[in-house]
Design a protein around this motif. Structure first.
Motif, PDB file in Angstrom:
ATOM      1  N   UNK A  67      -7.166  46.088  50.387  1.00  0.00           N
ATOM      2  CA  UNK A  67      -8.566  45.645  50.418  1.00  0.00           C
ATOM      3  C   UNK A  67      -8.709  44.293  49.737  1.00  0.00           C
ATOM      4  N   UNK A  68      -8.013  44.109  48.612  1.00  0.00           N
ATOM      5  CA  UNK A  68      -8.072  42.827  47.896  1.00  0.00           C
ATOM      6  C   UNK A  68      -7.588  41.687  48.786  1.00  0.00           C
ATOM      7  N   UNK A  69      -6.460  41.882  49.447  1.00  0.00           N
ATOM      8  CA  UNK A  69      -5.913  40.833  50.319  1.00  0.00           C
ATOM      9  C   UNK A  69      -6.832  40.569  51.508  1.00  0.00           C
ATOM     10  N   UNK A  70      -7.458  41.623  52.019  1.00  0.00           N
ATOM     11  CA  UNK A  70      -8.397  41.454  53.129  1.00  0.00           C
ATOM     12  C   UNK A  70      -9.587  40.597  52.712  1.00  0.00           C
ATOM     13  N   UNK A  71     -10.144  40.885  51.545  1.00  0.00           N
ATOM     14  CA  UNK A  71     -11.283  40.113  51.053  1.00  0.00           C
ATOM     15  C   UNK A  71     -10.887  38.667  50.776  1.00  0.00           C
ATOM     16  N   UNK A  72      -9.716  38.489  50.198  1.00  0.00           N
ATOM     17  CA  UNK A  72      -9.236  37.130  49.924  1.00  0.00           C
ATOM     18  C   UNK A  72      -9.027  36.354  51.225  1.00  0.00           C
ATOM     19  N   UNK A  73      -8.565  37.055  52.250  1.00  0.00           N
ATOM     20  CA  UNK A  73      -8.261  36.390  53.509  1.00  0.00           C
ATOM     21  C   UNK A  73      -9.491  35.855  54.226  1.00  0.00           C
ATOM     22  N   UNK A  74     -10.635  36.532  54.080  1.00  0.00           N
ATOM     23  CA  UNK A  74     -11.837  36.094  54.804  1.00  0.00           C
ATOM     24  C   UNK A  74     -12.811  35.353  53.899  1.00  0.00           C
ATOM     25  N   UNK A  75     -12.474  35.215  52.612  1.00  0.00           N
ATOM     26  CA  UNK A  75     -13.395  34.555  51.680  1.00  0.00           C
ATOM     27  C   UNK A  75     -13.617  33.098  52.080  1.00  0.00           C
ATOM     28  N   UNK A  76     -14.885  32.713  52.206  1.00  0.00           N
ATOM     29  CA  UNK A  76     -15.236  31.341  52.539  1.00  0.00           C
ATOM     30  C   UNK A  76     -15.280  31.028  54.014  1.00  0.00           C
ATOM     31  N   UNK A  77     -14.869  31.959  54.876  1.00  0.00           N
ATOM     32  CA  UNK A  77     -14.867  31.709  56.314  1.00  0.00           C
ATOM     33  C   UNK A  77     -16.258  31.911  56.911  1.00  0.00           C
ATOM     34  N   UNK A  78     -16.683  30.988  57.749  1.00  0.00           N
ATOM     35  CA  UNK A  78     -17.938  31.111  58.494  1.00  0.00           C
ATOM     36  C   UNK A  78     -19.105  31.520  57.590  1.00  0.00           C
ATOM     37  N   UNK A  79     -19.245  30.788  56.492  1.00  0.00           N
ATOM     38  CA  UNK A  79     -20.334  31.011  55.540  1.00  0.00           C
ATOM     39  C   UNK A  79     -20.315  32.430  54.959  1.00  0.00           C
ATOM     40  N   UNK A  80     -19.132  33.028  54.880  1.00  0.00           N
ATOM     41  CA  UNK A  80     -18.915  34.356  54.299  1.00  0.00           C
ATOM     42  C   UNK A  80     -19.577  35.482  55.102  1.00  0.00           C
ATOM     43  N   UNK A  81     -19.914  35.221  56.357  1.00  0.00           N
ATOM     44  CA  UNK A  81     -20.468  36.290  57.198  1.00  0.00           C
ATOM     45  C   UNK A  81     -19.436  37.404  57.434  1.00  0.00           C
ATOM     46  N   UNK A  82     -18.163  37.072  57.768  1.00  0.00           N
ATOM     47  CA  UNK A  82     -17.166  38.154  57.896  1.00  0.00           C
ATOM     48  C   UNK A  82     -16.991  38.940  56.594  1.00  0.00           C
TER      49      UNK A  82
END
Length: 284
Positions: free
Chosen positions: A54-69
């Motif tokens: 879960x940590x790696x998943x959150x890190x992977x999408x952090x900052x992408x597309x205004x954090x919508x993902x």
């Protein structure tokens, strides 16, 4: 984002999550069935592995597309971890059976609701209904208040802590349902949750003390602060029973409803506290 996500998850859970499809306990069974050896270390490693993913998943999408993902993932994880799922169906089935005096059906549903801690043998009707109340209060803690606690205190990594807690909860439930008490003891799950639940039980306990008869409950709550040996289930339910002292303990329908009603009040108080902390900038 914590408050917004929490409100969306709770609304979704009440409106749509009536079965076990969107429930971590059900989804994890596929993995649990493949485990043949049980130990404290294995339980800790499995939980750490889930939290790392879960940590790696959150890190992977952090900052992408205004954090919508990131927001979508927060909501999906919250829906998986928060909510009683099929247990709510068991509760409503119990109420229907009890209202129709179907002793076999309401006994079967009561056994489902009290699966984790059980009911003392040879207890009378009043004691049985009190234990049923306790089981419902504990279910509310396990599936709502405790995951919310770890979600809130974790801040930006709240979903990681919430998922770790929900995984431990699911593992304990699966062991209680399908395996022997010895295998459950070998897994160390009860000892882990005894430690993990210590703080949230005391915080929820003080809510029960304040919404009930504080003159009796508050001294018991202060005594629980130095109690390291009593099970968290007994600590929480003892405090809650002070608030339920004036409620009926003889009616098969009214008694569990009283416990659920008070649990909802406690949940509402927790949501209000989180909202106030968010407004004043303590939470984000």
């Amino acid at each position: 984002m914590t408050l917004f996500t929490m409100l969306l998850v709770l609304i979704s859970e009440r409106l749509f999550k009536l079965g076990e499809h969107w429930h971590l306990d059900h989804r994890a069974e596929f993995f649990f069935r493949r485990i043949k050896r049980f130990s404290l270390l294995r339980t800790l490693l499995m939980t750490a592995g889930v939290m790392l993913v879960v940590f790696l998943l959150l890190r992977g999408v952090y900052g992408l597309f205004f954090n919508v993902p990131l927001l979508i993932i927060w909501i999906l994880l919250g829906v998986l971890c928060i909510g009683a799922g099929k247990v709510r169906l068991h509760y409503h089935a119990y109420l229907r059976a009890a209202s129709h005096n179907d002793s076999h059906a309401h006994g079967a549903m009561a056994a489902e609701l009290t699966m984790i801690h059980g009911v003392p043998p040879d207890c009378d009707e009043r004691e049985f209904l009190r234990e049923l109340q306790n089981a419902l209060l504990w279910i509310n803690f396990r599936y709502y208040l405790a995951p919310l606690f770890w979600f809130v205190v974790g801040g930006p990594w709240g979903p990681v802590l919430m998922m770790g807690y929900a995984f431990l909860r699911a593992w304990q439930s699966w062991l209680a349902r399908y395996l022997t008490p010895h295998e459950r003891l070998q897994s160390g799950i009860d000892a882990i949750l005894h430690v993990v639940d210590w703080l949230p039980v005391r915080l929820v306990g003080v809510v029960y003390a304040l919404i009930g008869h504080g003159e009796k409950a508050l001294p018991a709550w202060f005594a629980s602060l130095v109690d390291r040996h009593t099970s968290q289930y007994q600590v929480l339910t003892r405090l809650a029973q002070f608030s339920l002292a004036r409620e009926p303990h003889t009616d098969k329908v009214a008694t569990p409803k009283a416990a659920v009603s008070m649990a909802k009040k406690a949940s509402f108080v927790v949501v209000v506290i989180v909202a106030l902390l968010t407004i004043y900038g303590t939470l984000v």
